[in-house]
Design an enzyme around this catalytic site. Structure first.
Site, PDB file in Angstrom:
ATOM      1  N   ASP A 475       0.840  -1.200   0.000  1.00 22.06           N
ATOM      2  CA  ASP A 475       0.000   0.000   0.000  1.00 22.06           C
ATOM      3  C   ASP A 475       0.872   1.247   0.000  1.00 22.06           C
ATOM      4  O   ASP A 475       0.602   2.215  -0.686  1.00 22.06           O
ATOM      5  CB  ASP A 475      -0.947  -0.002   1.205  1.00 22.06           C
ATOM      6  CG  ASP A 475      -0.211  -0.111   2.534  1.00 22.06           C
ATOM      7  OD1 ASP A 475       0.907  -0.670   2.568  1.00 22.06           O
ATOM      8  OD2 ASP A 475      -0.744   0.359   3.559  1.00 22.06           O
ATOM      9  N   ARG A 479       5.471   4.281   6.131  1.00 20.88           N
ATOM     10  CA  ARG A 479       5.061   4.198   7.530  1.00 20.88           C
ATOM     11  C   ARG A 479       5.117   2.743   8.018  1.00 20.88           C
ATOM     12  O   ARG A 479       5.529   1.838   7.281  1.00 20.88           O
ATOM     13  CB  ARG A 479       3.663   4.786   7.711  1.00 20.88           C
ATOM     14  CG  ARG A 479       2.575   3.995   7.035  1.00 20.88           C
ATOM     15  CD  ARG A 479       1.217   4.652   7.261  1.00 20.88           C
ATOM     16  NE  ARG A 479       0.173   3.937   6.570  1.00 20.88           N
ATOM     17  CZ  ARG A 479      -0.800   4.526   5.886  1.00 20.88           C
ATOM     18  NH1 ARG A 479      -0.858   5.830   5.775  1.00 20.88           N
ATOM     19  NH2 ARG A 479      -1.726   3.789   5.301  1.00 20.88           N
ATOM     20  N   ASP A 480       4.663   2.533   9.232  1.00 21.90           N
ATOM     21  CA  ASP A 480       4.706   1.180   9.782  1.00 21.90           C
ATOM     22  C   ASP A 480       3.537   0.367   9.232  1.00 21.90           C
ATOM     23  O   ASP A 480       2.618   0.002   9.943  1.00 21.90           O
ATOM     24  CB  ASP A 480       4.651   1.239  11.310  1.00 21.90           C
ATOM     25  CG  ASP A 480       3.435   1.996  11.813  1.00 21.90           C
ATOM     26  OD1 ASP A 480       2.695   2.568  10.973  1.00 21.90           O
ATOM     27  OD2 ASP A 480       3.211   2.024  13.034  1.00 21.90           O
ATOM     28  N   GLU A 481       3.583   0.106   7.950  1.00 23.70           N
ATOM     29  CA  GLU A 481       2.516  -0.671   7.324  1.00 23.70           C
ATOM     30  C   GLU A 481       3.117  -1.503   6.188  1.00 23.70           C
ATOM     31  O   GLU A 481       3.430  -2.646   6.381  1.00 23.70           O
ATOM     32  CB  GLU A 481       1.395   0.253   6.840  1.00 23.70           C
ATOM     33  CG  GLU A 481       0.181  -0.535   6.380  1.00 23.70           C
ATOM     34  CD  GLU A 481      -1.119   0.195   6.586  1.00 23.70           C
ATOM     35  OE1 GLU A 481      -1.133   1.346   7.009  1.00 23.70           O
ATOM     36  OE2 GLU A 481      -2.164  -0.420   6.287  1.00 23.70           O
ATOM     37  N   ASP A 488      -5.807  -2.498  -3.045  1.00 20.18           N
ATOM     38  CA  ASP A 488      -4.856  -1.602  -3.687  1.00 20.18           C
ATOM     39  C   ASP A 488      -4.272  -2.294  -4.923  1.00 20.18           C
ATOM     40  O   ASP A 488      -4.175  -1.708  -6.001  1.00 20.18           O
ATOM     41  CB  ASP A 488      -3.728  -1.232  -2.709  1.00 20.18           C
ATOM     42  CG  ASP A 488      -4.245  -0.684  -1.374  1.00 20.18           C
ATOM     43  OD1 ASP A 488      -5.230  -1.225  -0.849  1.00 20.18           O
ATOM     44  OD2 ASP A 488      -3.642   0.274  -0.851  1.00 20.18           O
ATOM     45  N   TRP A 540     -11.638  -5.993  -1.516  1.00 15.35           N
ATOM     46  CA  TRP A 540     -10.299  -6.422  -1.086  1.00 15.35           C
ATOM     47  C   TRP A 540     -10.129  -7.898  -1.458  1.00 15.35           C
ATOM     48  O   TRP A 540      -9.320  -8.238  -2.316  1.00 15.35           O
ATOM     49  CB  TRP A 540     -10.119  -6.159   0.406  1.00 15.35           C
ATOM     50  CG  TRP A 540      -9.561  -4.789   0.683  1.00 15.35           C
ATOM     51  CD1 TRP A 540      -8.313  -4.492   1.139  1.00 15.35           C
ATOM     52  CD2 TRP A 540     -10.221  -3.519   0.502  1.00 15.35           C
ATOM     53  NE1 TRP A 540      -8.153  -3.129   1.238  1.00 15.35           N
ATOM     54  CE2 TRP A 540      -9.286  -2.503   0.864  1.00 15.35           C
ATOM     55  CE3 TRP A 540     -11.474  -3.131   0.055  1.00 15.35           C
ATOM     56  CZ2 TRP A 540      -9.595  -1.147   0.794  1.00 15.35           C
ATOM     57  CZ3 TRP A 540     -11.779  -1.774  -0.005  1.00 15.35           C
ATOM     58  CH2 TRP A 540     -10.858  -0.811   0.353  1.00 15.35           C
ATOM     59  N   GLU A 745      -1.975   9.064  -0.899  1.00  9.10           N
ATOM     60  CA  GLU A 745      -2.979   8.127  -0.384  1.00  9.10           C
ATOM     61  C   GLU A 745      -4.377   8.753  -0.408  1.00  9.10           C
ATOM     62  O   GLU A 745      -5.354   8.097  -0.697  1.00  9.10           O
ATOM     63  CB  GLU A 745      -2.623   7.758   1.064  1.00  9.10           C
ATOM     64  CG  GLU A 745      -3.649   6.869   1.748  1.00  9.10           C
ATOM     65  CD  GLU A 745      -3.204   6.429   3.136  1.00  9.10           C
ATOM     66  OE1 GLU A 745      -2.406   7.153   3.759  1.00  9.10           O
ATOM     67  OE2 GLU A 745      -3.655   5.365   3.589  1.00  9.10           O
ATOM     68  N   HIS A 766       1.059   6.217  -2.321  1.00  9.42           N
ATOM     69  CA  HIS A 766       0.109   5.101  -2.381  1.00  9.42           C
ATOM     70  C   HIS A 766      -0.340   5.029  -3.837  1.00  9.42           C
ATOM     71  O   HIS A 766      -0.778   6.021  -4.371  1.00  9.42           O
ATOM     72  CB  HIS A 766      -1.125   5.474  -1.558  1.00  9.42           C
ATOM     73  CG  HIS A 766      -1.345   4.687  -0.323  1.00  9.42           C
ATOM     74  ND1 HIS A 766      -0.531   4.762   0.771  1.00  9.42           N
ATOM     75  CD2 HIS A 766      -2.353   3.838   0.025  1.00  9.42           C
ATOM     76  CE1 HIS A 766      -1.025   3.985   1.733  1.00  9.42           C
ATOM     77  NE2 HIS A 766      -2.127   3.412   1.311  1.00  9.42           N
TER      78      HIS A 766
HETATM   79  C1  BGC Z   1      -3.933   0.990   3.789  1.00 10.37           C
HETATM   80  C2  BGC Z   1      -4.708   0.826   2.514  1.00 10.37           C
HETATM   81  C3  BGC Z   1      -5.684  -0.265   2.679  1.00 10.37           C
HETATM   82  C4  BGC Z   1      -6.595   0.185   3.759  1.00 10.37           C
HETATM   83  C5  BGC Z   1      -7.768  -0.654   4.030  1.00 10.37           C
HETATM   84  C6  BGC Z   1      -4.861   1.334   4.884  1.00 10.37           C
HETATM   85  O1  BGC Z   1      -4.219   1.419   6.094  1.00 10.37           O
HETATM   86  O2  BGC Z   1      -2.916   1.904   3.657  1.00 10.37           O
HETATM   87  O3  BGC Z   1      -4.137   1.145   1.392  1.00 10.37           O
HETATM   88  O4  BGC Z   1      -6.290  -0.711   1.522  1.00 10.37           O
HETATM   89  O5  BGC Z   1      -5.917   0.430   4.959  1.00 10.37           O
HETATM   90  O6  BGC Z   1      -8.796   0.176   4.098  1.00 10.37           O
END
Ligand code: BGC
Length: 897
Positions: A475, A479-481, A488, A540, A745, A766
């Protein structure tokens, strides 16, 4: 006509192929119109020279009548491990005459479990813990410094061939005799490690010598046991609690003998200069810990202690099937400024993903330089709040050498700016560079047009793709993700596949998606699965259906469809089982709706049910392609019933769609969920909504991908262009007007009226809202394929002049060869160029006010070589073309919208 671009398993000349029956492909080129392949023959041998000797061939397919060169499975003898195979393809043209030939090779990896004799090694848990004294708050965690592993071995002769097969639980860099092996970053990449861990194959023949040699590796935490995603799993970790290495060096000598060196108890370990490394947190290097010569033979250092054998079995190893992450390009610093604090801020002029390389001259020993990364500045200082808990901080403690180069290896950051604290001298732009790292996919597409802002949008889209195709489709990279979010990926895949060859990358990731499916048939929101353990949300989970179908349509990859089919069907059945009335209301997971839409809320149930219909329709089509007629019938019927339910519940007699948002109309129209008699009315309502908002969109992640395509499909290209050229909030142009170099994003990541959005979720890289790229190639420039076409066999070229544009052009290297389409308007004439690869045909729509004016050169187009037909049509004139390059002119269309 000649074949070119030969591939094995969707890569050119791959080392270490893991498939027992790898698939061979080639593209075609020709100067002649109408060129097409009628037959091919593949021959294979173990030495390139043997391809010319019929007695030494190991496989001869014989002449096979076929128009395609797509993914032909190896049909020769069973392949041996670690063997190079050369192959040649010869083709015959449409007249049956022999045409050109070309050759290539591939090399197998370790095909059998028993080929692995190496054991997993790591730090002996009983050995002294190497914990550093400082627990400095803003620095990467230091409780487990990366492993520096080594062993020596003797060779009597230099090998004629040597391969290193290696992988890690963590991320690793292999080394031989003091040199880095290969150029892969963040190896072994990230997969659903519980099911699959990739090994890499390196050709190290020239790195070995007679006498003493040293093999070594550095291994850091990576995804295996470092910080991943947003939950605080450390120290529990997602996969394991310590890094480890598995390596096997296989050397072959002129006399036919072999020598194998593997990871085992004979290796030793001691921490080195990298004191800590984490993908999210950053890297801490203290050059004073560097042990000179640690990775060379003869290193006398007694501090190295015996490793522990952690596991004698290799586990679920697979050969890496796609292009690994590499440093693909470098961006120079465009500006260095010194702040009152004495800190430097470096601007690279582009939001990128990777790491920096910093050259230091004359820095005193012990000087501790801290580098922080950010995508944006706020009041001249780094804006890091949006990184959440990712520290994105690198530290370098100087060793006191005349010249020192700091380049972190086991972390990556998303940044445009770097702040450097405690730099010992004068920092100049030449001393720092951003090294851009991502999966090294062949970059196969190009879109350009006359409008600089649209070109900047295309640039931002491609930078979003570069920044988020790092190990998995993520995504965001900062960041911490950094997770493989499914929506996506499915929203962006059609755009990604225009810019680059994503076939192997997405097919590999699909295995993670399928492995993530639960016993009830639910996909998860992310793959590999971390943190998000419930069923996926609508749009998703549907990626599990959409992406394999996309890979089939775009690349002709039937295998990914066949391998995913059970999972695709199980997903649809899962939704059906929990929603017997065919409105998807139950088991909607975190039900994100049209994520990050603006000012409106699309009914979640409408979005969900539209996706339920869409996925069911795609699985029915997949069943047909795979010859599963019972499934196809059952799913077609189910699809018809879901469609009826959708129309009954959400489409009103006046053509309004429940909720009335742009996305509600877009979903219903794009997925064929509006009865024919109400389509015009629904389009009218959609258009009215856009117009009433002064040509502003309200769509989020899900709706935005459909916005311009649906408008164009239904005759409102004028509105699509109005949205494309919009520069007021919310729009793509608004972010560009405010300096965006990537896709943000959120539409309101930063606005004049409110400044930065909440740092809790505000990435500036994003790709999702960049899904408009597919329309730029597909409708603005005009490259598409007919609904029944596979891998661009029947092109649909529909350039759509409009807006402010005076020209647009796109080119794509497809699985069959080069496809291009473009147009320009000047002096009341439109010029359309088209390239159709051998074997493909095209329907080319020329937008013109006068179908009789269509010419090639000075002559009317009808009757020109390769022109199979010309007819007037709603758009102007429609030409049917055989392969070839064409430049057609005609009277310009009346109203350029
Ligand atoms: C992410 C997204 C993801 C979404 C889900 C976010 O934290 O960055 O890109 O699809 O959460 O809603």
């Amino acid at each position: 006509m000649t074949p070119y671009g030969l591939q094995t398993e969707q890569r050119c000349e791959p080392l270490g192929v893991g498939e027992r029956q790898p698939r061979l492909s080639w593209k075609l080129e020709s100067d002649r119109r109408g060129a097409a392949q009628s037959a091919y023959r593949i021959t294979a041998a173990e030495r390139a020279a043997d391809l010319d000797d019929p007695d030494r061939l190991i496989w001869d397919s014989g002449r096979r009548e076929s128009p395609d060169g797509l993914l032909v499975p190896w049909d020769g003898p069973a392949l041996r491990s670690a063997t190079r195979y050369h192959w040649r393809v010869q083709v015959w043209d449409e007249t049956g005459s022999p045409a050109g030939s070309a050759q290539s090779w591939f090399e197998t990896g370790l095909l059998h479990h028993e080929d692995w004799t190496a054991a997993w090694i790591g730090r002996d848990p009983a050995a002294q813990p190497h914990v550093d004294p400082p627990g400095e708050e803003d620095l990467p965690p230091m409780d487990s410094p990366p492993l520096y592993l080594r062993r020596e071995f003797q060779l009597e002769h230099t090998p004629v061939r040597a391969r290193l097969y290696a992988t890690a639980r963590g991320v690793y860099e292999p080394r031989l005799n003091g040199e880095r092996v290969g150029d892969v970053e963040l190896a072994p990449g990230w997969t659903e490690y519980h099911h699959r861990l990739q090994y890499q194959t390196y050709d190290v023949t020239t790195m070995l010598r007679t006498g003493a040699n040293a093999i070594a590796a550095i291994v850091a935490d990576g995804w295996w046991c470092g910080y991943v995603g947003f939950d605080r799993r450390r120290p529990a970790r997602h996969y394991g609690d310590q890094p480890a290495l598995l390596a096997q060096l296989v050397m072959e000598f002129a006399d036919g003998s072999r020598q194998v060196v593997t990871t085992d108890a004979s290796w030793s370990e001691h921490p080195g200069a990298i004191r800590a490394a984490d993908l999210l947190m950053g890297e801490y290097v203290d050059r004073r810990w560097h042990v000179p010569g640690w990775d060379r033979a003869g290193c006398p250092d007694a501090r190295f202690v015996a490793v522990a054998v952690l596991d004698a079995t290799p586990g679920p190893l697979v050969a890496e099937p796609d292009h690994p992450v590499r440093v693909v390009t470098e961006m120079p610093a465009v500006e260095v400024t010194r702040r009152a604090s004495g800190r430097y801020v470096v601007d690279f002029g582009q939001n990128v993903v990777g790491h920096i390389r910093l050259t230091l001259r004359g820095a005193p020993e012990g000087q501790r330089i801290v580098l922080r990364h950010a995508e944006m500045l706020a009041d001249g200082e780094l804006y890091v709040a949006n990184l959440r808990t990712a520290r994105a901080t690198d530290v370098y403690v100087c060793g006191g050498d005349e010249v020192e180069v700091f380049e972190p290896r086991f972390t990556f950051h998303g940044f445009r700016y770097v702040e450097i604290d405690n730099h010992p001298g004068e920092l100049v732009t030449a001393d720092i560079v951003a090294r851009v790292a991502h999966n090294d996919l062949p970059w196969t597409g190009r879109f350009r047009c006359s409008d600089p802002m649209v070109n900047q949008l295309q640039s931002n889209i491609t930078w979003g793709q570069r920044g988020n195709f790092v190990a998995v489709p993520t995504d965001c990279p900062q960041r911490d993700e950094r997770l493989g979010w499914l929506a996506d990926a499915q929203i962006f895949a059609p755009t990604a596949g225009r810019n680059a060859d994503v076939s192997a990358f997405l097919a590999r990731w699909m295995r993670d998606v399928v492995d993530g499916q639960d016993a009830d048939g639910a996909f998860r929101d992310v793959a590999p699965v971390v943190s998000l353990h419930r069923e996926a949300a609508p749009a998703w989970g549907d990626a599990g259906v959409i992406i394999p179908w996309y890979l089939w349509r775009t690349y002709g990859d039937r295998r990914v469809l066949a391998d995913s089919f059970d999972a695709m069907r199980a997903w649809v059945r899962h939704i059906h089982r929990h929603n017997p009335d065919l409105r998807w209301r139950n088991r909607t997971g975190n039900s994100y709706g049209d994520w990050l839409q603006v000012d409106v809320t699309t009914e979640r149930e409408v979005l969900a049910t539209a996706y339920f219909a869409h996925s069911t329709h795609l699985v029915a089509q997949a069943a047909e392609v795979l010859g599963r007629s019972d499934d196809a019938t059952e799913l077609r019927q189910l699809h018809a019933r879901i469609r009826d339910a959708f129309i009954d519940s959400y489409v009103h007699p006046d053509g309004t769609v429940e909720g009335g948002t742009q996305t509600a109309y877009l979903l219903a129209l794009a997925f064929g969920l509006v009865p024919q008699r109400l389509v015009a009315a629904a389009v009218g309502h959609l258009a009215a909504d856009i117009e009433k908002r002064d040509h502003r969109l309200t769509t989020g992640f899900v709706g935005v991908a459909l916005l311009c395509p649906v408008l164009t499909e239904h005759g409102r290209t004028d509105l699509a262009y109005a949205l494309l050229h919009q520069t007021e909030y919310p729009s793509w142009g608004y972010s560009i007007r405010h300096g965006a170099t990537t896709i943000w994003e959120r539409w309101d990541g930063w606005t004049d009226h409110a400044g930065f959005q909440s740092p809790a979720m505000n990435s500036f890289n994003h790709y999702s809202l960049g899904s408009v790229g597919d329309w730029l190639y597909g409708r603005v420039a005009g490259i598409d394929q007919t609904p029944s076409s596979v891998a661009y066999r029947e092109l649909l070229l529909r350039p759509q002049p409009g807006g402010r544009l005076t020209w647009a052009h796109a080119e794509q290297e497809t699985a069959r060869g080069t496809v291009a389409c473009g147009w320009s308007i000047a002096d009341n004439r439109i010029t359309v160029t088209a390239t159709v690869p051998p074997g493909s045909t095209a329907v080319l729509q020329i937008p013109t006010a006068d179908p009789a004016s269509v010419r090639e050169g000075d002559a009317p187009v009808a009757g020109q070589p390769g022109v199979l037909g010309v007819e007037p049509s709603a758009a102007g004139a429609t030409l049917r073309l055989a392969s070839g390059r064409y430049t057609i002119t005609a009277a310009a269309p009346d109203a350029v919208s």
